[in-house]
Design a protein around this motif. Structure first.
Motif, PDB file in Angstrom:
ATOM      1  N   PHE A 259      46.146  52.315  42.246  1.00 18.33           N
ATOM      2  CA  PHE A 259      46.478  52.344  43.673  1.00 18.33           C
ATOM      3  C   PHE A 259      46.277  50.987  44.355  1.00 18.33           C
ATOM      4  O   PHE A 259      46.457  50.868  45.555  1.00 18.33           O
ATOM      5  N   PHE A 260      45.906  49.954  43.586  1.00 20.33           N
ATOM      6  CA  PHE A 260      45.762  48.612  44.159  1.00 20.33           C
ATOM      7  C   PHE A 260      47.141  47.976  44.306  1.00 20.33           C
ATOM      8  O   PHE A 260      47.726  47.501  43.340  1.00 20.33           O
ATOM      9  N   LYS A 261      47.643  47.952  45.518  1.00 16.24           N
ATOM     10  CA  LYS A 261      48.981  47.427  45.765  1.00 16.24           C
ATOM     11  C   LYS A 261      48.938  45.966  46.214  1.00 16.24           C
ATOM     12  O   LYS A 261      47.995  45.520  46.864  1.00 16.24           O
ATOM     13  N   ASN A 262      49.981  45.220  45.864  1.00 16.16           N
ATOM     14  CA  ASN A 262      50.058  43.788  46.130  1.00 16.16           C
ATOM     15  C   ASN A 262      50.455  43.554  47.589  1.00 16.16           C
ATOM     16  O   ASN A 262      51.629  43.430  47.926  1.00 16.16           O
ATOM     17  N   VAL A 263      49.437  43.485  48.463  1.00 19.36           N
ATOM     18  CA  VAL A 263      49.704  43.399  49.899  1.00 19.36           C
ATOM     19  C   VAL A 263      50.388  42.090  50.278  1.00 19.36           C
ATOM     20  O   VAL A 263      51.185  42.052  51.224  1.00 19.36           O
TER      21      VAL A 263
END
Length: 309
Positions: A259-263
């Motif tokens: 769930f770590f998205k590339n902001v």
């Protein structure tokens, strides 16, 4: 100093960047043209330490890798789209927030913090690394395609320009990392990546500060939605990983990264829309950074209890 120790350097940088963007938006606006360069620097820092020989081991990593890839580029984009569509139809969210949700779901995995938590939680770092590199390299094709499919009837966007801009931002620093790999790899401070992310977020928040009244009422729903998305993702991953018979180290290599998205890439894409679209990606990023430390402490506490028993 106490606040820095409590939050950790990455989260402290991000929260400070958001606050500076809200209360001192002028500075961020003045350097807004630097976002593509900053993102390229992030890609460079993410790939310079990558040994691409890892792809030769794909057979050993195939099950957790495919589950992570399925989660990142199929399950999460569809989940974000379906829930966002329902909420905008019943007027729980507005259109800028809806677009921000779609963009967040469609971007690839984040790099720096993802690797850190995979390692800290005892994950198989090779799987995490393979996922990060693959999702980032595939993003110039996959991310614009999702955005076109989800929004083609609602907004006019230049998907071709989005593809070329993302491709340049990703592949030029990737090629540069091959050349400079041996020269810089020992001298790079991992917190440098978080500083760059902080500057990008500061710029994004500064640009949207004038129109913050359009989305500020959605702060609570954005936080709740972020938590719901993360909870559903982890539940689905848990069920599938059990079904596939993954080992604990394989599970940990994809649980947090999933769930770590590339902001920072999300913020690049936001530039094709209204500035206030950046609101949800920034809120989601802050929430995703809070979950792993809590999970880490719970896991450490449970292991200590288990030892006592």
């Amino acid at each position: 100093l106490l606040l820095l120790l409590m939050l950790g350097i990455p989260l402290f940088i991000i929260i400070s960047s958001v606050l500076l963007g809200i209360y001192f938006p002028t500075y961020g606006k003045e350097i807004s043209s630097m976002i593509p360069l900053l993102q390229s620097m992030l890609i460079f820092l993410s790939t310079i330490k990558v040994d691409f020989n890892i792809y030769k081991k794909y057979r050993e990593l195939i099950k957790p890798f495919m589950l992570g890839l399925f989660t990142c580029y199929l399950f999460i984009p569809l989940l974000f789209f379906l829930i966002g569509s329902i909420l905008i139809r019943i007027n729980v969210i507005n259109f800028p927030l809806f677009v921000g949700i779609l963009i967040t779901g469609a971007v690839p995995l984040a790099a720096g913090s993802t690797l850190v938590w995979s390692k800290e939680l005892g994950g198989k770092v090779e799987v995490t690394l393979l996922l990060i590199v693959t999702t980032i390299l595939a993003s110039p094709l996959i991310t614009p395609s999702y955005i076109y499919l989800f929004l083609r009837d609602r907004v006019t966007i230049n998907i071709q320009n989005m593809f070329f801009e993302m491709a340049l931002i990703i592949f030029i620093p990737l090629l540069a990392s091959f050349y400079f790999k041996k020269k810089f790899i020992k001298n790079l401070n991992p917190n440098f990546s978080f500083i760059i992310i902080g500057i990008i977020i500061n710029i994004a928040v500064s640009k949207s500060a004038e129109k913050l009244d359009l989305v500020k009422d959605y702060l609570i729903i954005s936080i709740v939605l972020s938590l719901i998305f993360i909870a559903i993702t982890l539940l689905v991953l848990s069920l599938f990983s059990k079904g596939l018979g993954l080992k604990n180290e394989e599970k940990e290599s994809i649980y947090m990264p999933s769930f770590f998205k590339n902001v920072s890439l999300a913020i690049i894409i936001v530039s094709f829309f209204e500035p206030e679209v950046v609101f949800f990606p920034v809120i989601y990023y802050i929430v995703e950074q809070i979950i792993p430390p809590i999970y880490y402490e719970i896991k450490k506490y449970n292991s200590e209890i288990f030892k006592l028993i």
